[in-house]
Design a protein around this motif. Structure first.
Motif, mmCIF file in Angstrom:
data_model
loop_
_atom_site.group_PDB
_atom_site.id
_atom_site.type_symbol
_atom_site.label_atom_id
_atom_site.label_comp_id
_atom_site.label_asym_id
_atom_site.label_seq_id
_atom_site.Cartn_x
_atom_site.Cartn_y
_atom_site.Cartn_z
ATOM 1 N N VAL A 117 18.729 -47.724 -6.690
ATOM 2 C CA VAL A 117 18.359 -47.156 -5.375
ATOM 3 C C VAL A 117 18.525 -45.641 -5.395
ATOM 4 O O VAL A 117 17.618 -44.898 -4.983
ATOM 5 N N MET A 118 19.660 -45.170 -5.921
ATOM 6 C CA MET A 118 19.897 -43.720 -5.948
ATOM 7 C C MET A 118 18.879 -43.013 -6.855
ATOM 8 O O MET A 118 18.318 -41.977 -6.483
ATOM 9 N N GLY A 119 18.664 -43.595 -8.026
ATOM 10 C CA GLY A 119 17.698 -42.998 -8.959
ATOM 11 C C GLY A 119 16.289 -43.070 -8.411
ATOM 12 O O GLY A 119 15.499 -42.127 -8.543
ATOM 13 N N GLY A 120 15.969 -44.192 -7.762
ATOM 14 C CA GLY A 120 14.644 -44.375 -7.173
ATOM 15 C C GLY A 120 14.371 -43.331 -6.089
ATOM 16 O O GLY A 120 13.269 -42.772 -6.000
ATOM 17 N N ARG A 121 15.390 -43.046 -5.290
ATOM 18 C CA ARG A 121 15.245 -42.025 -4.226
ATOM 19 C C ARG A 121 14.985 -40.652 -4.847
ATOM 20 O O ARG A 121 14.187 -39.876 -4.360
ATOM 21 N N ALA A 122 15.711 -40.385 -5.958
ATOM 22 C CA ALA A 122 15.536 -39.089 -6.632
ATOM 23 C C ALA A 122 14.122 -38.964 -7.186
ATOM 24 O O ALA A 122 13.478 -37.917 -7.049
ATOM 25 N N VAL A 123 13.645 -40.031 -7.810
ATOM 26 C CA VAL A 123 12.287 -40.005 -8.381
ATOM 27 C C VAL A 123 11.262 -39.844 -7.258
ATOM 28 O O VAL A 123 10.340 -39.015 -7.351
ATOM 29 N N ALA A 124 11.472 -40.596 -6.162
ATOM 30 C CA ALA A 124 10.549 -40.493 -5.021
ATOM 31 C C ALA A 124 10.548 -39.062 -4.477
ATOM 32 O O ALA A 124 9.496 -38.528 -4.089
#
Lengths: 109, 244
Positions: A98-105
């Motif tokens: 979730v944290m990495g996904g938010r960063a990528v987004a």
């Protein structure tokens, strides 16, 4: 504590991570040679399917790899039983995703 | 200076499962003296109740392993002059195993894990069958031979930090034994053993610290054996048990 499936998941995620990590470092070093602002980086990454796939895959691999690694560390230092280890492994993996996904987004969308 | 003229300063752990501590002894130094000689001298001359274990005295039976100056060693083949340090000689029961009394460790868990790792031979033929021809050059025989000279001394088990941290882990000796059997064409227990070594206490817990290889008195490499088991197990899983 670590069976064949977790072992394979960790090794295969490492296999994915290794070239992505090298690519990440190489691009980072190359890109800042002559100075690069956040706006310039975002102008290249936003809307880029390629960078989204690159870092999206990175985040998935890290989430799997780190969750299993931390599971082993926690077990060998705290001796927690599997009924706690299993949800803990999932919690770490999902949190990283979730944290990495938010960063990528944040940099791609 | 701890090595006085002809007397060795020796600390020996004495106690049982409830606890204990080090006792100090002065042991006459001799030429070609082994650590086992030192322990035996103490028992025969000073402490008749000192408990320890040995049998062959020539490095074949694997009974006499102890911690010597903090490192696991086969004491019958360890010369005092090789290990005598600044603190003299400090002798304790094997690490990672419960103590029965003094220097005698309880080996039950060690051998239970051999059983759990299917470290026994599963015969595939009877006496009525022809003898299986085994080529010494066959790759699986070469792999088995490289690991087969284990004397079950538990030095590797005592040296392994993963065993310390993970009580369910089978340890290097049991997995090394399993590896020799997985490479034995006469053995019929391949599948059941593959399941055993892939289970939660099995080969995947090894972190490849290689302490087993460092301390094995017979210079075996259990880390390599365990890596072989990991390879077999992973291939077996990926091919639905077809790969062998």
């Amino acid at each position: 504590m670590i069976g064949v499936r977790l072992y394979l998941a960790q090794r295969l995620s490492a296999l994915v991570m290794a070239p992505l990590m090298i690519g990440h470092l190489a691009v980072m070093i190359y890109a800042v040679q002559n100075g690069l602002s956040a706006e310039e980086i975002l102008s290249r990454t936003q809307g880029s399917l390629w960078w989204g796939a690159f870092y999206g895959l990175f985040v998935i691999a890290v989430s799997i790899h780190a969750a299993i690694g931390v599971r082993a560390v926690v077990y060998e230092t705290a001796g927690l039983p599997e009924r706690i280890l299993n949800p803990l492994t999932w919690a770490i993996g999902v949190s990283l995703f979730v944290m990495g996904g938010r960063a990528v987004a944040g940099v791609v969308l | 200076m701890h090595r006085r003229a002809e007397v060795l300063d020796v600390l020996v752990w004495r106690g049982d499962a409830n606890g204990g501590g080090y006792h100090s002894y002065g042991v006459p130094a001799q030429e070609s003296q082994t650590v086992l000689d030192v322990v035996t001298w103490i028992q025969q001359n000073v402490e008749p109740t000192l408990a320890y274990r040995f049998a062959c005295r020539v490095g074949m039976c694997g009974s006499c392993a102890m911690m010597v100056n903090g490192e696991p060693r086969w004491t019958c083949r360890t010369h005092v002059k090789k290990v005598f340090g600044a603190k003299g000689l400090v002798i304790a029961p094997l690490r990672n195993l419960p103590v029965i009394k003094d220097l005698a460790a309880d080996m039950a868990a060690f051998f239970d894990k051999w059983t759990a790792a299917e470290g026994r031979f599963h015969p595939s033929k009877s006496r009525n069958d022809a003898m299986e021809p085994i080529s010494p050059e066959a790759p699986n025989r070469v792999a088995a031979n490289a690991a087969i000279e284990c004397i079950n001394c538990a030095v590797c088990y005592a040296a392994c930090d993963t065993v310390t941290a993970n009580p369910d882990y089978f340890g290097p000796a049991a997995l090394n034994r399993a590896w020799t059997l997985q490479n034995d064409v006469r053995d019929a227990g391949y599948t059941v053993r593959q399941d055993a070594v892939s289970s939660s206490g099995g080969c995947f817990n090894c972190h490849s610290h290689q302490s087993c290889m460092t301390y094995c008195p017979n210079e075996l490499n259990p880390t390599a054996s365990i890596a072989g088991l990991k390879r077999l197990s992973a291939l077996s899983y990926l091919t639905g048990g077809k790969a062998r």
